[in-house]
Design an enzyme around this catalytic site. Sequence first.
Site, mmCIF file in Angstrom:
data_model
loop_
_atom_site.group_PDB
_atom_site.id
_atom_site.type_symbol
_atom_site.label_atom_id
_atom_site.label_comp_id
_atom_site.label_asym_id
_atom_site.label_seq_id
_atom_site.Cartn_x
_atom_site.Cartn_y
_atom_site.Cartn_z
ATOM 1 C CG ASP A 1 61.400 31.141 26.126
ATOM 2 O OD1 ASP A 1 60.724 31.515 25.133
ATOM 3 O OD2 ASP A 1 61.813 29.978 26.264
ATOM 4 C CG ASP B 1 64.172 29.477 24.299
ATOM 5 O OD1 ASP B 1 64.988 29.821 25.166
ATOM 6 O OD2 ASP B 1 63.386 28.512 24.444
ATOM 7 C CE1 TYR C 1 57.168 26.288 43.905
ATOM 8 C CE2 TYR C 1 56.630 24.126 42.993
ATOM 9 C CZ TYR C 1 56.604 25.025 44.048
ATOM 10 O OH TYR C 1 56.003 24.690 45.218
ATOM 11 C CG ASP D 1 65.840 21.200 22.676
ATOM 12 O OD1 ASP D 1 65.940 21.111 21.438
ATOM 13 O OD2 ASP D 1 64.754 21.128 23.285
ATOM 14 C CE LYS E 1 64.922 25.182 39.554
ATOM 15 N NZ LYS E 1 65.574 24.464 38.456
ATOM 16 C CG ASP E 2 64.326 28.479 32.627
ATOM 17 O OD1 ASP E 2 63.721 29.527 32.860
ATOM 18 O OD2 ASP E 2 64.129 27.774 31.628
HETATM 19 P P1 13P Z 1 63.834 26.750 27.555
HETATM 20 O O1 13P Z 1 63.840 26.784 29.079
HETATM 21 O O2 13P Z 1 65.019 27.440 26.980
HETATM 22 O O3 13P Z 1 62.543 27.292 27.029
HETATM 23 O O4 13P Z 1 63.989 25.238 27.098
HETATM 24 C C1 13P Z 1 62.973 24.353 27.391
HETATM 25 C C2 13P Z 1 63.176 22.985 26.883
HETATM 26 O O5 13P Z 1 62.305 22.172 27.060
HETATM 27 C C3 13P Z 1 64.426 22.620 26.194
HETATM 28 O O6 13P Z 1 64.428 21.282 25.766
HETATM 29 MG MG MG Z 2 63.540 28.625 29.966
HETATM 30 MG MG MG Z 3 65.513 29.402 27.129
HETATM 31 MG MG MG Z 4 61.613 28.083 25.476
#
Ligand code: 13P
Ligand code: MG
Ligand code: MG
Ligand code: MG
Length: 380
Positions: A11, A51, A227, A285, A230-231
């Site tokens: 990202d 993103d 950290y 989101d 992970k995502d």
């Molecule tokens: P991302 O991990 O996709 O950047 O999203 C972060 C976020 O805070 C979504 O609400």
């Molecule tokens: Mg992310």
């Molecule tokens: Mg993201």
């Molecule tokens: Mg993001």
Amino acid sequence: EKITLSVIKADVGGLCGHTSAPEELMDACEFVLEEALDELIIDYYVTKCGDDVDLIMTHQKGTDNKEIHGLAWSAFEEATEVAKELKLYGAGQDLLSEGFTGNVKGMGPGCAEMEFVERPSEPVIVFCSDKTDPAAFNLPFYRMFADPFNTPGLVYDKKMQTGFDFDVLDIYQNKKILLNTPKETYQLLALIGNLETYSVKSVYRARDGEIAATCSADKLSKVGGKYVGKDDPVAIVRPQSGMPSVGEILEAFAKPHMVPGWMRGCHWGPLMPVGEDDANPTRFDGPPRIFALGFQLSKGRLVGPNDFFADVGFDSARKKALEMADMIREMGPFQPHRLSESMMEYSSIKKVLADLEDRFVPNEKHEVVDKLTYDVEDQS
Ligand code: 13P
Ligand code: MG
Ligand code: MG
Ligand code: MG
Ligand code: 13P
């Protein structure tokens, strides 16, 4: 001759907020990868899920290769320059280290790679996701490779009858364990049903150890006080010829399941399968989403893609995911919509709670139980 398929994601900024990576970022990455074509990489495809920008690359350098990871890092650095110029939200979000040190793992970007000898026909499926974490693949990998009600091929195809080996990672302790299905199905589920601690990293066909699937699960590394690793994971799965078929693999997403992520990375929500063009998580989101791109490899060339979840066959999965989203959203900041504190990603709730610590007083009206013990052993 072996081919390596590397999917590396980061990202590097969103338009607007965390909803989507604009074309300009993908163009910047493509510019860098184009320069490396024929020299370092055989072929590439750049896409984005929400993103997160995803670089799909083929080459012959093997996994964890310094030049390939360096190439991805430079592409993301170029894209970050553009993101900063456009003042995108969270420009350079996943490039947490100052300089590249040889491998993107633990530096912010996520990475799924596999090396194999190209079969006479080599179909591959690349999964890209946003607003969730790698343990989101625990349940679908189980369905694909261990559940005959999802994958009847486990029953009909002699090549799959000795099952699959699951490589499970304990992300906190950075330890791993290999478990075979169907032999150790229950032990596997005892671990991977816990999405906080255990993540399926890879799956191998037990008969010959051939790699079948892998995702960007990684140990939790602390970089820049955060950290990471992970995502918003990516995954690669090899269908057909003694593996589950394309349709059996995709079927694992036909019944949406709850995954950690969504708003601020602090909520459980349904993982919604969508086409590449619909991967712009917006409502709260989200909801978390995933797309699946099918390619045929031809001497490393990426022929395709086929945007699988764009198919109308997944309309009812989307409808169901949205109903699940409505239902769990009603909980607001209450569990089980809200994640446990240890799993919350973008939040300063620990500070909020710390501020309240001094205001807690003993609850004297009630008898203080010194040591509360429950006998939880063998209650069955
Ligand atoms: P991302 O991990 O996709 O950047 O999203 C972060 C976020 O805070 C979504 O609400
Ligand atoms: Mg992310
Ligand atoms: Mg993201
Ligand atoms: Mg993001
Ligand atoms: P076709 O008959 O369309 O080639 O499909 C074969 C198959 O195995 C589908 O799962």
